[in-house]
Design a protein around this motif. Structure first.
Motif, PDB file in Angstrom:
ATOM      1  N   ILE A   1      18.828  52.886  51.201  1.00 33.05           N
ATOM      2  CA  ILE A   1      18.816  52.877  49.738  1.00 33.05           C
ATOM      3  C   ILE A   1      17.671  51.963  49.354  1.00 33.05           C
ATOM      4  O   ILE A   1      17.830  50.741  49.306  1.00 33.05           O
ATOM      5  CB  ILE A   1      20.143  52.384  49.148  1.00 33.05           C
ATOM      6  CG1 ILE A   1      21.325  53.179  49.726  1.00 33.05           C
ATOM      7  CG2 ILE A   1      20.135  52.504  47.626  1.00 33.05           C
ATOM      8  CD1 ILE A   1      22.682  52.662  49.280  1.00 33.05           C
ATOM      9  N   GLY A   2      16.497  52.551  49.132  1.00 31.23           N
ATOM     10  CA  GLY A   2      15.307  51.734  48.942  1.00 31.23           C
ATOM     11  C   GLY A   2      15.058  50.913  50.193  1.00 31.23           C
ATOM     12  O   GLY A   2      15.014  51.445  51.304  1.00 31.23           O
ATOM     13  N   PRO A   3      14.968  49.591  50.089  1.00 23.12           N
ATOM     14  CA  PRO A   3      14.709  48.755  51.249  1.00 23.12           C
ATOM     15  C   PRO A   3      15.965  48.375  52.029  1.00 23.12           C
ATOM     16  O   PRO A   3      15.880  47.701  53.048  1.00 23.12           O
ATOM     17  CB  PRO A   3      14.080  47.500  50.626  1.00 23.12           C
ATOM     18  CG  PRO A   3      14.761  47.392  49.307  1.00 23.12           C
ATOM     19  CD  PRO A   3      14.953  48.814  48.828  1.00 23.12           C
ATOM     20  N   VAL A   4      17.134  48.800  51.554  1.00 20.07           N
ATOM     21  CA  VAL A   4      18.398  48.361  52.141  1.00 20.07           C
ATOM     22  C   VAL A   4      18.972  49.447  53.052  1.00 20.07           C
ATOM     23  O   VAL A   4      18.950  50.632  52.709  1.00 20.07           O
ATOM     24  CB  VAL A   4      19.411  48.010  51.033  1.00 20.07           C
ATOM     25  CG1 VAL A   4      20.764  47.631  51.624  1.00 20.07           C
ATOM     26  CG2 VAL A   4      18.878  46.872  50.177  1.00 20.07           C
TER      27      VAL A   4
ATOM     28  N   ALA B   1       7.522  38.197  42.349  1.00 15.31           N
ATOM     29  CA  ALA B   1       6.651  37.369  43.190  1.00 15.31           C
ATOM     30  C   ALA B   1       5.254  37.242  42.589  1.00 15.31           C
ATOM     31  O   ALA B   1       4.248  37.409  43.283  1.00 15.31           O
ATOM     32  CB  ALA B   1       6.588  37.955  44.599  1.00 15.31           C
ATOM     33  N   LEU B   2       5.174  36.936  41.299  1.00 16.93           N
ATOM     34  CA  LEU B   2       3.883  36.939  40.611  1.00 16.93           C
ATOM     35  C   LEU B   2       2.950  35.831  41.099  1.00 16.93           C
ATOM     36  O   LEU B   2       1.726  36.015  41.141  1.00 16.93           O
ATOM     37  CB  LEU B   2       4.098  36.833  39.098  1.00 16.93           C
ATOM     38  CG  LEU B   2       4.828  38.023  38.465  1.00 16.93           C
ATOM     39  CD1 LEU B   2       5.006  37.809  36.969  1.00 16.93           C
ATOM     40  CD2 LEU B   2       4.066  39.329  38.727  1.00 16.93           C
TER      41      LEU B   2
ATOM     42  N   ALA C   1      30.467  53.492  44.500  1.00 17.76           N
ATOM     43  CA  ALA C   1      29.090  53.405  44.013  1.00 17.76           C
ATOM     44  C   ALA C   1      28.424  52.162  44.592  1.00 17.76           C
ATOM     45  O   ALA C   1      28.913  51.051  44.415  1.00 17.76           O
ATOM     46  CB  ALA C   1      29.066  53.353  42.491  1.00 17.76           C
ATOM     47  N   ILE C   2      27.312  52.383  45.299  1.00 15.77           N
ATOM     48  CA  ILE C   2      26.540  51.280  45.884  1.00 15.77           C
ATOM     49  C   ILE C   2      25.224  51.190  45.126  1.00 15.77           C
ATOM     50  O   ILE C   2      24.554  52.204  44.896  1.00 15.77           O
ATOM     51  CB  ILE C   2      26.230  51.531  47.371  1.00 15.77           C
ATOM     52  CG1 ILE C   2      27.512  51.833  48.141  1.00 15.77           C
ATOM     53  CG2 ILE C   2      25.500  50.341  47.984  1.00 15.77           C
ATOM     54  CD1 ILE C   2      27.260  52.235  49.579  1.00 15.77           C
ATOM     55  N   GLU C   3      24.846  49.977  44.750  1.00 17.47           N
ATOM     56  CA  GLU C   3      23.579  49.807  44.034  1.00 17.47           C
ATOM     57  C   GLU C   3      22.802  48.625  44.597  1.00 17.47           C
ATOM     58  O   GLU C   3      23.369  47.586  44.921  1.00 17.47           O
ATOM     59  CB  GLU C   3      23.825  49.610  42.539  1.00 17.47           C
ATOM     60  CG  GLU C   3      22.540  49.618  41.716  1.00 17.47           C
ATOM     61  CD  GLU C   3      22.784  49.773  40.229  1.00 17.47           C
ATOM     62  OE1 GLU C   3      21.799  49.839  39.467  1.00 17.47           O
ATOM     63  OE2 GLU C   3      23.961  49.825  39.822  1.00 17.47           O
ATOM     64  N   VAL C   4      21.490  48.833  44.703  1.00 17.53           N
ATOM     65  CA  VAL C   4      20.574  47.766  45.098  1.00 17.53           C
ATOM     66  C   VAL C   4      19.912  47.261  43.824  1.00 17.53           C
ATOM     67  O   VAL C   4      19.145  47.985  43.190  1.00 17.53           O
ATOM     68  CB  VAL C   4      19.515  48.291  46.090  1.00 17.53           C
ATOM     69  CG1 VAL C   4      18.515  47.204  46.440  1.00 17.53           C
ATOM     70  CG2 VAL C   4      20.184  48.828  47.355  1.00 17.53           C
ATOM     71  N   THR C   5      20.225  46.039  43.431  1.00 14.77           N
ATOM     72  CA  THR C   5      19.751  45.535  42.147  1.00 14.77           C
ATOM     73  C   THR C   5      18.452  44.745  42.261  1.00 14.77           C
ATOM     74  O   THR C   5      17.831  44.442  41.244  1.00 14.77           O
ATOM     75  CB  THR C   5      20.818  44.627  41.500  1.00 14.77           C
ATOM     76  OG1 THR C   5      21.109  43.533  42.385  1.00 14.77           O
ATOM     77  CG2 THR C   5      22.094  45.410  41.240  1.00 14.77           C
ATOM     78  N   ASN C   6      18.041  44.394  43.472  1.00 13.33           N
ATOM     79  CA  ASN C   6      16.846  43.568  43.642  1.00 13.33           C
ATOM     80  C   ASN C   6      15.877  44.167  44.657  1.00 13.33           C
ATOM     81  O   ASN C   6      15.258  43.451  45.441  1.00 13.33           O
ATOM     82  CB  ASN C   6      17.245  42.148  44.073  1.00 13.33           C
ATOM     83  CG  ASN C   6      18.036  42.135  45.386  1.00 13.33           C
ATOM     84  OD1 ASN C   6      18.557  43.168  45.806  1.00 13.33           O
ATOM     85  ND2 ASN C   6      18.117  40.993  46.028  1.00 13.33           N
TER      86      ASN C   6
ATOM     87  N   ILE D   1      13.159  42.429  47.384  1.00  9.50           N
ATOM     88  CA  ILE D   1      13.325  42.572  48.832  1.00  9.50           C
ATOM     89  C   ILE D   1      12.022  43.056  49.459  1.00  9.50           C
ATOM     90  O   ILE D   1      11.572  42.535  50.493  1.00  9.50           O
ATOM     91  CB  ILE D   1      14.477  43.534  49.148  1.00  9.50           C
ATOM     92  CG1 ILE D   1      15.814  42.953  48.675  1.00  9.50           C
ATOM     93  CG2 ILE D   1      14.545  43.829  50.643  1.00  9.50           C
ATOM     94  CD1 ILE D   1      16.969  43.921  48.768  1.00  9.50           C
ATOM     95  N   TYR D   2      11.412  44.077  48.836  1.00 12.61           N
ATOM     96  CA  TYR D   2      10.128  44.572  49.348  1.00 12.61           C
ATOM     97  C   TYR D   2       9.079  43.464  49.344  1.00 12.61           C
ATOM     98  O   TYR D   2       8.328  43.288  50.309  1.00 12.61           O
ATOM     99  CB  TYR D   2       9.638  45.741  48.497  1.00 12.61           C
ATOM    100  CG  TYR D   2      10.215  47.082  48.873  1.00 12.61           C
ATOM    101  CD1 TYR D   2      10.045  47.607  50.144  1.00 12.61           C
ATOM    102  CD2 TYR D   2      10.913  47.846  47.934  1.00 12.61           C
ATOM    103  CE1 TYR D   2      10.568  48.847  50.486  1.00 12.61           C
ATOM    104  CE2 TYR D   2      11.441  49.081  48.260  1.00 12.61           C
ATOM    105  CZ  TYR D   2      11.271  49.579  49.543  1.00 12.61           C
ATOM    106  OH  TYR D   2      11.796  50.805  49.879  1.00 12.61           O
ATOM    107  N   ALA D   3       9.016  42.691  48.254  1.00 15.02           N
ATOM    108  CA  ALA D   3       8.018  41.620  48.157  1.00 15.02           C
ATOM    109  C   ALA D   3       8.255  40.566  49.235  1.00 15.02           C
ATOM    110  O   ALA D   3       7.297  40.054  49.836  1.00 15.02           O
ATOM    111  CB  ALA D   3       8.055  40.990  46.770  1.00 15.02           C
ATOM    112  N   ALA D   4       9.501  40.248  49.493  1.00  6.90           N
ATOM    113  CA  ALA D   4       9.815  39.265  50.536  1.00  6.90           C
ATOM    114  C   ALA D   4       9.380  39.776  51.905  1.00  6.90           C
ATOM    115  O   ALA D   4       8.868  39.011  52.735  1.00  6.90           O
ATOM    116  CB  ALA D   4      11.313  38.958  50.529  1.00  6.90           C
TER     117      ALA D   4
END
Length: 372
Positions: A37-40, A229-230, A187-192, A196-199
């Motif tokens: 699910i995205g990066p997760v 991560a600006l 329902a599973i959701e990735v909120t960040n 996670i990708y930036a890390a």
């Protein structure tokens, strides 16, 4: 001597060993479903019973029968009020590589024993910190990490108990236990996800990929676009343009740096860097055109027009230049000049698709319509 030999044999033999490879208890095969699910990464490992068992068809007798509603006294280990193991045999295990939400509630990264309290109209789903037990016989509510509620729904017939991941998107998905004619969705959701990708990018840039300025530019672009991560984005963009660090100050990296500076509240620096990028020898007509289009999309038509005009000055009588001026004049409300530039662009169109598209734009402009 005989007594010594017997003693030696007793010592060398394990008191209780289960080392043989044998079919699973009850012929309930172990299964695993895994989904990004995205990066997760999430997965469910479970043992899968079937509706027909030992020749007996239990259809219509699963829910509220074989799987009792409510808590049960399993008659072992003093568990008087035990949930269902949400499968068969050893623990059903839910694993997530990163923090997620389940039914809107937070669940930290980790491995969990999955249990359920079935009900006719509602299921309680339990994520236990203990994931290494056999079934629910050792279940302890003190080890609960999370409890959520969900509503079971009618589903197509499933002979084998199955976990499915459906409605898959970049930030969310549904995991559902499906058995017989019932499904229990969660329902599973990735909120960040962007964070996670930036890390991960931050960590990867400490390795071999950190010796290529393209990767610093890509990371900075991603962070700015997703507003994460600006501070890192500004650092990465600076490294991408710094020759002393293996960087390359070109149109692309300078525009990335300008965006990172703007995102960090450095408006004056951003404007100076953008000006430098637009006048850099590496800037091509299409680069200036796309920079102007980006400003138009952001609603900054005056600044976009300046870039389209700069393109005309640096690269006169070229297809992207005329297309840009067409869009700039149209945005400024000068229909006649927009049509004039569009006709010049038609004559220079690089292929049939672009030519037909421009002809359609001319018709729209002549009709007084707005163009995208």
């Amino acid at each position: 001597m005989k007594n010594l030999l017997l003693t030696a044999l007793l010592i060398s033999a394990p008191a209780f060993a289960q080392t043989l490879s044998a079919p699973p208890s009850g012929d309930n095969q172990r299964s695993t479903v895994t989904q990004q699910i995205g990066p997760v990464t999430v997965s469910v490992e479970y043992s899968s019973p079937r509706v027909i068992h030992n020749g007996v068809d239990r259809r219509g007798k699963i829910w509220g029968g074989l799987v009792a509603y409510g808590l049960s006294d399993l008659g072992f280990n003093n568990c008087k009020n035990c949930p269902w193991r949400a499968g068969a045999n050893e623990n059903t295990i839910f694993t997530t590589s990163n923090d997620v939400t389940i039914q809107g509630q937070n669940l930290p990264a980790g491995k969990y024993g999955l249990h359920m309290i079935p009900g006719k109209d509602s299921f309680t789903v339990i994520f236990s910190k203990n994931s290494s037990s056999w079934g629910s016989f050792s279940y302890d509510p003190k080890e609960d990490a999370l409890r959520v509620q969900t509503t079971p729904v009618k589903a197509p017939y499933h002979e084998f108990l199955t976990y499915e991941l459906t409605d898959r998107q970049q930030t969310k998905a549904t995991v559902a236990l499906a058995w017989e004619e019932l499904a229990v969705p969660l329902a599973i959701e990735v909120t960040n996800g962007p964070a996670i990708y930036a890390a991960r990018m931050r960590d990867e840039l400490r390795g071999s990929v950190g010796f290529d300025w393209h990767n610093y530019q890509q990371a900075a672009d991603y962070a700015v676009k997703n507003k994460v991560a600006l501070t890192d984005a500004l650092d990465w963009a600076n490294k991408a343009t710094n020759p002393a660090l293996g960087g390359d100050a070109n149109f692309g990296t300078l525009m990335t740096l300008s965006s990172a500076q703007a995102a960090n509240g450095k408006a004056d620096d951003s404007a100076k860097t953008a000006e430098k990028a637009l006048n850099d020898p590496t800037a091509k007509p299409i680069d200036l055109h796309l920079a102007g289009r980006k400003l138009l999309a952001e609603g900054n038509k005056d600044q976009a027009m300046k870039i389209f005009q700069l393109n005309a000055k640096r690269f006169p009588n070229q297809w992207p230049t005329h297309v840009g001026l067409m869009r700039g004049y149209a945005a400024m409300g000068d229909k006649n000049k927009a049509i004039s530039e569009a006709k010049l662009a038609v004559a220079q169109a690089p292929d049939e698709g672009n030519r037909k598209n421009l002809e359609g734009v001319i018709k729209a402009l002549e009709a007084g319509q707005k163009i995208d």
